[in-house]
Scaffold this active site. Structure first.
Site, PDB file in Angstrom:
ATOM      1  N   SER A  23       0.802  -1.225   0.000  1.00  0.00           N
ATOM      2  CA  SER A  23       0.000   0.000   0.000  1.00  0.00           C
ATOM      3  C   SER A  23       0.833   1.272   0.000  1.00  0.00           C
ATOM      4  O   SER A  23       0.308   2.367  -0.224  1.00  0.00           O
ATOM      5  CB  SER A  23      -0.932   0.013   1.218  1.00  0.00           C
ATOM      6  OG  SER A  23      -0.179   0.061   2.429  1.00  0.00           O
ATOM      7  N   ARG A  46      -2.563  -3.688   5.721  1.00  0.00           N
ATOM      8  CA  ARG A  46      -3.615  -3.597   6.734  1.00  0.00           C
ATOM      9  C   ARG A  46      -4.624  -2.477   6.475  1.00  0.00           C
ATOM     10  O   ARG A  46      -5.814  -2.644   6.687  1.00  0.00           O
ATOM     11  CB  ARG A  46      -2.975  -3.393   8.116  1.00  0.00           C
ATOM     12  CG  ARG A  46      -2.256  -4.628   8.635  1.00  0.00           C
ATOM     13  CD  ARG A  46      -1.664  -4.375  10.008  1.00  0.00           C
ATOM     14  NE  ARG A  46      -0.630  -3.348   9.961  1.00  0.00           N
ATOM     15  CZ  ARG A  46       0.017  -2.890  11.032  1.00  0.00           C
ATOM     16  NH1 ARG A  46      -0.284  -3.354  12.220  1.00  0.00           N
ATOM     17  NH2 ARG A  46       0.955  -1.971  10.898  1.00  0.00           N
ATOM     18  N   ASP A  47      -4.147  -1.320   6.019  1.00  0.00           N
ATOM     19  CA  ASP A  47      -4.988  -0.126   5.916  1.00  0.00           C
ATOM     20  C   ASP A  47      -5.764  -0.116   4.597  1.00  0.00           C
ATOM     21  O   ASP A  47      -5.180   0.089   3.529  1.00  0.00           O
ATOM     22  CB  ASP A  47      -4.099   1.114   6.034  1.00  0.00           C
ATOM     23  CG  ASP A  47      -4.890   2.396   6.210  1.00  0.00           C
ATOM     24  OD1 ASP A  47      -5.893   2.583   5.494  1.00  0.00           O
ATOM     25  OD2 ASP A  47      -4.491   3.226   7.053  1.00  0.00           O
ATOM     26  N   ASP A  75      -4.051  -8.613   8.132  1.00  0.00           N
ATOM     27  CA  ASP A  75      -2.958  -8.545   9.095  1.00  0.00           C
ATOM     28  C   ASP A  75      -2.177  -9.844   8.949  1.00  0.00           C
ATOM     29  O   ASP A  75      -2.734 -10.935   9.126  1.00  0.00           O
ATOM     30  CB  ASP A  75      -3.524  -8.406  10.514  1.00  0.00           C
ATOM     31  CG  ASP A  75      -2.445  -8.101  11.538  1.00  0.00           C
ATOM     32  OD1 ASP A  75      -1.302  -8.560  11.348  1.00  0.00           O
ATOM     33  OD2 ASP A  75      -2.741  -7.407  12.527  1.00  0.00           O
ATOM     34  N   TYR A 171      15.310  -4.606  15.612  1.00  0.00           N
ATOM     35  CA  TYR A 171      15.085  -4.666  14.161  1.00  0.00           C
ATOM     36  C   TYR A 171      16.113  -5.545  13.446  1.00  0.00           C
ATOM     37  O   TYR A 171      15.745  -6.449  12.683  1.00  0.00           O
ATOM     38  CB  TYR A 171      15.125  -3.243  13.598  1.00  0.00           C
ATOM     39  CG  TYR A 171      14.903  -3.135  12.105  1.00  0.00           C
ATOM     40  CD1 TYR A 171      13.641  -3.299  11.559  1.00  0.00           C
ATOM     41  CD2 TYR A 171      15.957  -2.831  11.248  1.00  0.00           C
ATOM     42  CE1 TYR A 171      13.430  -3.180  10.189  1.00  0.00           C
ATOM     43  CE2 TYR A 171      15.763  -2.707   9.874  1.00  0.00           C
ATOM     44  CZ  TYR A 171      14.495  -2.880   9.351  1.00  0.00           C
ATOM     45  OH  TYR A 171      14.300  -2.765   7.996  1.00  0.00           O
ATOM     46  N   LYS A 175      16.007  -8.977  10.761  1.00  0.00           N
ATOM     47  CA  LYS A 175      16.486  -8.924   9.382  1.00  0.00           C
ATOM     48  C   LYS A 175      17.594  -9.941   9.126  1.00  0.00           C
ATOM     49  O   LYS A 175      17.721 -10.476   8.011  1.00  0.00           O
ATOM     50  CB  LYS A 175      16.957  -7.504   9.059  1.00  0.00           C
ATOM     51  CG  LYS A 175      15.832  -6.476   9.077  1.00  0.00           C
ATOM     52  CD  LYS A 175      14.689  -6.903   8.156  1.00  0.00           C
ATOM     53  CE  LYS A 175      13.544  -5.918   8.136  1.00  0.00           C
ATOM     54  NZ  LYS A 175      12.442  -6.348   7.254  1.00  0.00           N
ATOM     55  N   ILE A 204      15.459   3.690   2.769  1.00  0.00           N
ATOM     56  CA  ILE A 204      14.473   4.018   1.744  1.00  0.00           C
ATOM     57  C   ILE A 204      13.642   5.181   2.276  1.00  0.00           C
ATOM     58  O   ILE A 204      13.051   5.097   3.359  1.00  0.00           O
ATOM     59  CB  ILE A 204      13.548   2.825   1.433  1.00  0.00           C
ATOM     60  CG1 ILE A 204      14.368   1.620   0.939  1.00  0.00           C
ATOM     61  CG2 ILE A 204      12.515   3.215   0.378  1.00  0.00           C
ATOM     62  CD1 ILE A 204      13.533   0.375   0.679  1.00  0.00           C
TER      63      ILE A 204
END
Length: 315
Positions: A23, A46-47, A75, A171, A175, A204
């Site tokens: 999205s 999700r949105d 989700d 995080y 990864k 990014i």
């Protein structure tokens, strides 16, 4: 005399491509490129409002009225939900598994390790690893059951999946875990004629980057100043280029190339000539870079101590 092996490039035209996290950011940029190349594209996030807006942008890139484009809200933090989302998008294709899967879903919340709550740590693995791993798990089962040969799955790690530094304790482990999964499947997928690949993007400049900067410590922003970063479109182009070429480890900028070469392990080489050069640069340059990062962190000790006092960390 040298003997070179050439792979036939993958062509998205007419293929069903499934993009999670589609999205916004990298996922949306990639989806639009795939649509412009004639692919049938399904995106999941999700949105629903963002998905609706994304679908409008995808429709604008359409090159054929026969292309099947869809956006589904889901989700992806569980095996059940990821399987249901996959099955839902495949209904438009008579239940057939996708030809290509790009797991771009995920988020980051950089902060100091001592400030993280138990939930921050759990969220790090959920939104950094499981949100992609469950989709890969569901897709793999579908592909093998349908005996679909030649499919391709590409996960999205990060440059921080090749190394790491302060601020990314919730995080970077996720990864690195994705890299472990991708490397394992690169071997195991030979049983089914499926291809496993993984992308290691640098910074990014996406909506997610704006969100993570809200919690990112200033010293980390300073360290990351050496990373020029990429727009979502640049990252998507680089990702797709390596994907089409068949690179197991994909990078889209020189700095990541150097870290990738220096931490390649047993992964197949992308280009033995260039990687020999990158190996040398990594051998010389990475320790220099590391010293500069360590120096910045050590120089931040006093300021960090004051910061923790102001935050009430010591009681």
């Amino acid at each position: 005399m040298f003997v070179f092996s050439f792979k036939k490039g993958w062509n998205p035209d007419g293929k069903h491509c499934y993009v999670t996290g589609g999205s916004s950011g990298l996922g949306l940029a990639l989806a639009k490129i795939l649509v412009a190349k004639g692919a049938h594209v399904s995106i999941v996030a999700r949105d629903q409002a963002k998905l609706d807006a994304a679908l409008v942008e995808m429709e604008a890139a359409r090159v054929s009225p026969s292309q099947k484009l869809q956006a589904k809200s889901a989700d992806l933090l569980s095996a059940t939900a990821s399987t249901a989302a996959l099955e839902a998008v495949c209904e438009l294709h008579d239940g057939a598994a996708p030809d290509a899967v790009f797991t771009c879903a995920g988020s980051s919340k950089p902060m100091f390790f001592v400030e993280m709550t138990e939930q921050d740590m759990k969220d790090g693995m959920d939104y950094g690893y499981w949100v992609q791993a469950w989709t890969v798990w569901a897709v793999t089962k579908m592909l093998v059951k349908q005996k679909k040969r030649g499919a391709k799955i590409c996960m999205v790690s990060s440059m921080l999946g090749l190394m790491s530094f302060a601020g990314y304790a919730s995080y970077a482990p996720a990864k690195h875990a994705l890299r472990g999964l991708a490397d394992t499947l690169q071997s195991e997928f030979m049983l089914y004629d499926i291809e496993s690949q993984i992308f290691f993007p640098p910074t990014i400049y996406s909506p997610g980057y704006v969100t993570e900067n809200k919690t990112k410590p200033d010293v980390i922003k300073k360290i990351e100043g050496t990373d020029e970063g990429l727009t979502p479109e640049q990252a998507a182009q680089g990702m797709l280029k390596g994907f089409v070429r068949g690179d197991n480890h994909i990078s889209a900028d020189l700095l990541t190339d150097i870290f990738r070469a220096g931490t390649r392990g047993s992964a197949p080489r992308v280009n033995f000539v260039f990687e020999a050069i990158y190996d040398f640069i990594s051998y010389v340059g990475v320790p220099i870079w590391r010293r500069s990062v360590d120096g910045a962190i050590r120089g931040h000790r006093e300021e960090h101590d004051k910061y923790l006092h102001l935050r009430g960390f010591f009681g």
